[in-house]
Design a protein around this motif. Sequence first.
Motif, short mmCIF file in Angstrom:
data_model
loop_
_atom_site.label_atom_id
_atom_site.label_comp_id
_atom_site.label_asym_id
_atom_site.label_seq_id
_atom_site.Cartn_x
_atom_site.Cartn_y
_atom_site.Cartn_z
N ASP A 138 0.82 -1.27 0.22
CA ASP A 138 -0.23 0.32 -0.01
C ASP A 138 0.98 1.62 -0.16
O ASP A 138 0.73 2.47 -0.52
CB ASP A 138 -0.27 -0.04 1.35
CG ASP A 138 -1.87 -0.71 1.26
OD1 ASP A 138 -1.99 -1.28 0.41
OD2 ASP A 138 -2.58 -1.59 1.94
N GLY A 139 2.64 1.24 0.25
CA GLY A 139 2.76 2.06 0.56
C GLY A 139 3.75 2.82 -0.56
O GLY A 139 4.06 3.78 -1.15
N ILE A 140 3.82 2.10 -2.27
CA ILE A 140 4.06 2.27 -3.23
C ILE A 140 3.71 3.75 -3.62
O ILE A 140 2.36 4.41 -3.18
CB ILE A 140 3.99 1.44 -4.42
CG1 ILE A 140 4.77 2.03 -5.96
CG2 ILE A 140 2.50 1.31 -4.85
CD1 ILE A 140 4.80 0.87 -6.46
N THR A 141 4.61 3.83 -4.09
CA THR A 141 3.95 6.00 -4.58
C THR A 141 4.71 6.29 -6.44
O THR A 141 4.22 6.36 -6.91
CB THR A 141 5.17 7.03 -4.16
OG1 THR A 141 6.16 7.12 -4.07
CG2 THR A 141 4.61 7.63 -2.67
N GLY A 142 5.38 5.31 -6.63
CA GLY A 142 6.15 4.78 -7.99
C GLY A 142 7.37 4.22 -8.17
O GLY A 142 7.53 3.63 -7.58
N VAL A 182 -3.20 -10.67 -1.72
CA VAL A 182 -2.26 -10.06 -1.97
C VAL A 182 -2.16 -9.30 -3.16
O VAL A 182 -2.78 -9.44 -4.60
CB VAL A 182 -0.42 -10.92 -2.16
CG1 VAL A 182 0.21 -9.94 -3.07
CG2 VAL A 182 -0.32 -11.20 -0.91
N ASN A 183 -1.89 -7.88 -3.85
CA ASN A 183 -2.35 -7.23 -4.78
C ASN A 183 -1.19 -5.87 -4.55
O ASN A 183 -0.84 -5.54 -3.48
CB ASN A 183 -3.37 -6.87 -5.23
CG ASN A 183 -4.15 -6.26 -3.82
OD1 ASN A 183 -3.69 -4.79 -2.76
ND2 ASN A 183 -4.93 -6.73 -3.78
N ILE A 184 -1.37 -4.93 -5.33
CA ILE A 184 -0.53 -3.88 -5.45
C ILE A 184 -1.11 -3.13 -6.47
O ILE A 184 -1.90 -3.01 -7.73
CB ILE A 184 0.88 -4.14 -6.28
CG1 ILE A 184 1.56 -2.42 -6.15
CG2 ILE A 184 0.90 -4.35 -7.62
CD1 ILE A 184 2.78 -2.97 -5.46
N ASP A 185 -1.15 -2.03 -6.25
CA ASP A 185 -1.90 -0.76 -7.05
C ASP A 185 -1.03 -0.89 -8.32
O ASP A 185 -1.21 0.57 -8.92
CB ASP A 185 -2.33 0.73 -6.55
CG ASP A 185 -3.56 1.43 -6.91
OD1 ASP A 185 -3.99 1.36 -8.03
OD2 ASP A 185 -4.17 2.46 -5.52
N ARG A 186 -2.15 -1.25 -9.01
CA ARG A 186 -1.16 -0.41 -10.55
C ARG A 186 -1.41 0.61 -11.25
O ARG A 186 -1.01 1.28 -11.66
CB ARG A 186 -1.85 -1.28 -11.60
CG ARG A 186 -1.40 -3.48 -11.52
CD ARG A 186 -0.38 -3.29 -11.61
NE ARG A 186 0.34 -3.11 -12.79
CZ ARG A 186 2.01 -2.98 -13.21
NH1 ARG A 186 2.36 -3.50 -12.43
NH2 ARG A 186 1.82 -2.50 -14.04
N VAL A 193 1.25 3.14 -9.84
CA VAL A 193 1.85 1.76 -10.51
C VAL A 193 1.76 2.52 -12.01
O VAL A 193 3.34 3.18 -12.89
CB VAL A 193 2.79 0.62 -11.04
CG1 VAL A 193 3.96 0.48 -11.77
CG2 VAL A 193 2.88 -0.38 -9.63
N GLU A 194 0.88 2.78 -12.78
CA GLU A 194 1.37 3.49 -13.84
C GLU A 194 1.18 4.76 -14.25
O GLU A 194 1.89 5.81 -15.21
CB GLU A 194 0.04 2.56 -15.01
CG GLU A 194 -0.11 1.21 -15.20
CD GLU A 194 -1.44 0.47 -15.70
OE1 GLU A 194 -2.49 1.00 -15.43
OE2 GLU A 194 -1.14 -0.90 -15.29
N SER A 195 1.00 5.20 -12.88
CA SER A 195 0.38 6.97 -12.61
C SER A 195 2.07 7.48 -12.77
O SER A 195 2.49 8.67 -12.93
CB SER A 195 0.26 7.36 -12.05
OG SER A 195 -1.83 6.78 -11.71
N ASN A 196 2.62 6.81 -12.23
CA ASN A 196 3.92 7.44 -12.20
C ASN A 196 4.81 5.82 -12.15
O ASN A 196 6.17 5.26 -11.70
CB ASN A 196 4.18 7.98 -10.44
CG ASN A 196 3.32 8.69 -9.82
OD1 ASN A 196 3.62 9.94 -10.33
ND2 ASN A 196 2.51 8.51 -9.51
#
Length: 411
Positions: free
Chosen positions: A111-115, A133-137, A140-143
């Motif tokens: 949840d902490g990913i910014t880019g 388990v997942n990550i906000d794509r 990722v795709e915005s940055n």
Amino acid sequence: MTENNDTTDAPTRRDYLKYGLAVGTGGLLAGCSSGESTETTEPADKDTATATATDTAAETTTETTTQTSTDTPYMVSMAPAGEVTFESVPETWAAYSGDYADMAVALGQADGITGIGGADRYYTGIYDELPGVNIDRNTVESNPEIRTKEQFYELESDIHFYDPQMLVNWFDWDPADLEEIRENVAPFFANLIFRREDAWHDYRYYTLYQAFEKVAAAFQREERFRAFEQLHEAFLADIQSRMPPASERPTVMLTYEATNEPSTFSPYRLNDRGTSKKQWRDLGVGDALAGTGIDGLSTTDRGELDYENLLEVDPDVLLIRGHERKTPQEFRDTVLGYMAEHSVGSQLTAVQNGQVYRGGYLYQGPIHNLFLTERAAKQLYPETFGDVTVDDELFDRDRLARIITDGADSG
């Protein structure tokens, strides 16, 4: 993250997070400037058996890090950043590559990913096989390509999983640029580990699990790391106990060619210790290029081989990178299908036996590595582990997911 707006003179959370460079920075700013190569690997420096034994030993003798209370400052050391002091656990993070991003996900910090520095090589589809388990794509795709000072300021991450030497040597950062971001945003904390060929990388390297342990210490998730490490060691021991003897293992050639109708191939050498080839070392394969005088793809060596060159080597198994967005069947229908119709390519032993496969990720973290090792075992030893196009599982997905989401290992 929002900065502390209190008007007192006490240091804020970001004040503690940003002071990164303390000791151990010899050679940090040395080296020449060069562009990032597309897909590279270090030159051969030892035979495969020695590399495998050495790497396995290194994986199981990681440095010890003492877990501290998260309400007091703690320090973590990693070359080339040196000693980094944290007042509290980082909540937000940016990573250059998928290996360090995957480490953060493995520690329950998705949840902490910014880019990310290179979203095109961060493969997240495997998370779909892990419940919870997942990550906000979208993030990722915005940055998807973070590598400028302005971007670091904009994202305001609490920690940057970037090797600072890489920023100097690949993207022409100045020493003052590094210091500015450390002072005003947050520390850099990573070591370029996927290959070992760069002349500027004159400080220590880490194995995958040594680097993973450092990231775990930064996030204060050492127990979760140890549970993950135990799962990895048990999985690898089971695989290795079932492999055929060395004399019966195939010769393997790893190449890069991203087109569906390949005409030339960029070679890699397998007998190195970069983390991008960990699964091949762990599975004890022979490098088909050993003794041929052919060097691997590197920043300075961009040589390619045609089908006649491949036929002279004629490996038992041919691995081709650049096709990780394809399923196994899609790869066979396109790339292998084309090679089977090629006048010279069709003569290759690997083509005739259907043993041409995708070559794995350039940047692999601990979750990636479990899946890639499972896939590689099927590619190399289908009689033992099943065909790569079949969904036979060689490790427990639910157990892995519990470690990632709960920090618990009930396996």
